[in-house]
Design an enzyme around this catalytic site. Sequence first.
Site, PDB file in Angstrom:
ATOM      1  N   LYS A  78       6.610   0.477  -1.130  1.00  0.00           N
ATOM      2  CA  LYS A  78       7.410   1.694  -0.979  1.00  0.00           C
ATOM      3  C   LYS A  78       7.461   2.098   0.495  1.00  0.00           C
ATOM      4  O   LYS A  78       6.475   1.977   1.222  1.00  0.00           O
ATOM      5  CB  LYS A  78       6.789   2.820  -1.819  1.00  0.00           C
ATOM      6  CG  LYS A  78       7.650   4.070  -1.926  1.00  0.00           C
ATOM      7  CD  LYS A  78       7.027   5.094  -2.877  1.00  0.00           C
ATOM      8  CE  LYS A  78       7.898   6.334  -3.018  1.00  0.00           C
ATOM      9  NZ  LYS A  78       7.311   7.322  -3.959  1.00  0.00           N
ATOM     10  N   SER A 153      10.388   9.041  -7.555  1.00  0.00           N
ATOM     11  CA  SER A 153      10.947   8.658  -6.273  1.00  0.00           C
ATOM     12  C   SER A 153      10.752   7.175  -5.942  1.00  0.00           C
ATOM     13  O   SER A 153      11.480   6.645  -5.098  1.00  0.00           O
ATOM     14  CB  SER A 153      10.321   9.503  -5.156  1.00  0.00           C
ATOM     15  OG  SER A 153       8.943   9.235  -5.028  1.00  0.00           O
ATOM     16  N   SER A 177       6.325  10.063  -9.801  1.00  0.00           N
ATOM     17  CA  SER A 177       7.164   9.148  -9.020  1.00  0.00           C
ATOM     18  C   SER A 177       6.838   7.661  -9.171  1.00  0.00           C
ATOM     19  O   SER A 177       7.601   6.821  -8.693  1.00  0.00           O
ATOM     20  CB  SER A 177       7.097   9.509  -7.533  1.00  0.00           C
ATOM     21  OG  SER A 177       7.922  10.602  -7.276  1.00  0.00           O
TER      22      SER A 177
END
Lengths: 475, 98
Positions: A78, A153, A177
């Site tokens: 990420k 997210s 997330s």
Amino acid sequence: MIDLKTLTIKKAHDHLSKKDFTASDLAHAYVKEIQNKNPDINAYLETYADIDAQAKLADQKFEAGTAGILTGIPLAIKDNILIKGRIVSSASKMLQHYTGTYDATVISKLKEHAPVFLGRANMDEFAMGGSTENSAFGVTKNPWDTSRVSGGSSGGSAAAVAADMALAALGSDTGGSIRQPASFCGLVGFKPSYGAVSRHGLMAMASSLDQVGPIAKTAEDAELIFNAIRGKDRMDSTTLEIINNTTEAKKHFRIGVPFSFMDKGVDADVMKNFTDSLEALKKLGHEIVDIELPNIDHALAVYYILMPAEVSSNLARFDGVKYGLHKDGKDLLEEYLLSRKEGFGDEVRRRIILGTYVLSTGYYDAYYNKANIVRALLVRDFETAFENVDFVATPTSPIPAFKIGEKSADPLAMYLADIFTVSANITSLPAISVPSGFANREGKLLPLGIQFTAPFKHDDTLFTIGKLFEQSRVY
Amino acid sequence: MISKGISRDGVKKLAALARIKIEPEEEEKLAKDMEHILAYVNAIQEVSGTVESRGSEKVVNALREDTQPHEPGIHTEAILREVPKRKGDYIQVKKILS
């Protein structure tokens, strides 16, 4: 041809050990998938130029007999986790050209195994959102239906794994997330106990809630990554050494379900799938118990007070002076104002302003302090529940993946999708999302997930229940 | 004090405190968004309970030894490379006092 569809970390490791293929072959197979699919899916903001060199290093470890279970495993990272010398932007214009100056602890722990970092995965800007629509660099589409969001997210991490553009991924989870995009993309997502994994080198969003964790195809794969990144770290004072306490090999559990919390707001297909999952668990010999969590209705409100408060403090560091985007102004103050206006997207600005409000004189007691009290009550609710049950189960998300653009005009509608995930962050508890089936929408199958929450520090039992549930899959 | 909503002036003031410039046409939209969100989170006012705020009592500060952690200057270039405006080894900013 390597069959990426059915590959797991364990299987890949066996093949690499037997020299069925090399880490370089494996990396090339993933790079090819990325070249084919990423222009449409947009899971990666960047793929790294040195993938070959990383794979060679892994191959040398196999030659030398020093390879571990994650050696040569292709991973997506990420875009809010620092890797030294690589760009890391949190999908924000603010950090579009920012280069990490050190390795996050999770990265240095992984590097000991010599995996292959394929690239940095798209996300909602600074991890704020549930759909990746808040990325400054375009939405990540759901590989199951490209008219829909991948969740967020950590949507890029999830989409990369779901589309065979990575074997597993790292995400971060502040209110769901990791778990929600894993559920939207048919994967396992794990949010560790607060403190189980170091956040040193993770860009801070809401520091009392943030955790790093894995997104993977199976509970076993998620466990392998978690075991590699967990542990106390002197660079993060909140970290804890958590002892694996699953050796007793318990096979039958009592699972608590807060049924009254699901009376409204849950999609009918999601609810049907959830009750089917409970039936499957019963057939395996587990007991389902109706439980009360008296303050659970307020979890989301608590979250949307504490989280923006912490966001407004954490993001104060972006001033256009020390790093990141800079806009010229007539004086220093105007440079702050313009740099932050240009650098931050709408949702980030909304949360900073909301956080500024709940922390301001006159409102601090009614919002921030009150939310902390309700947070403590929620912790007590779960502690009481865990006196009688081993896990608490809910759907991971009240709805399947939604259409791109469907909720982007209404922040509150978007926030409501976090209803089942935020409580684990508020209470510091570990939670896992495991694929539980599908909802059919317009002829397309959309994955659904079931979430198990365990007592604090009982992270390891979540992999036990995850694996048991995977075997019971009714679809 | 519980919010009954936020005026456009209120939004302007908060944005100034948060050091974010917002355009006049954004004020209305932000005020409306805030109103919806606050109406939702106001529900926690109904909760009665007296549990002490947990704060950070579980966290123990980690302190390093009070010695030189590393050779001076070895990270300077990597960090200063990210500074938008620099002059030698200094960060350059606009004059604050006139």
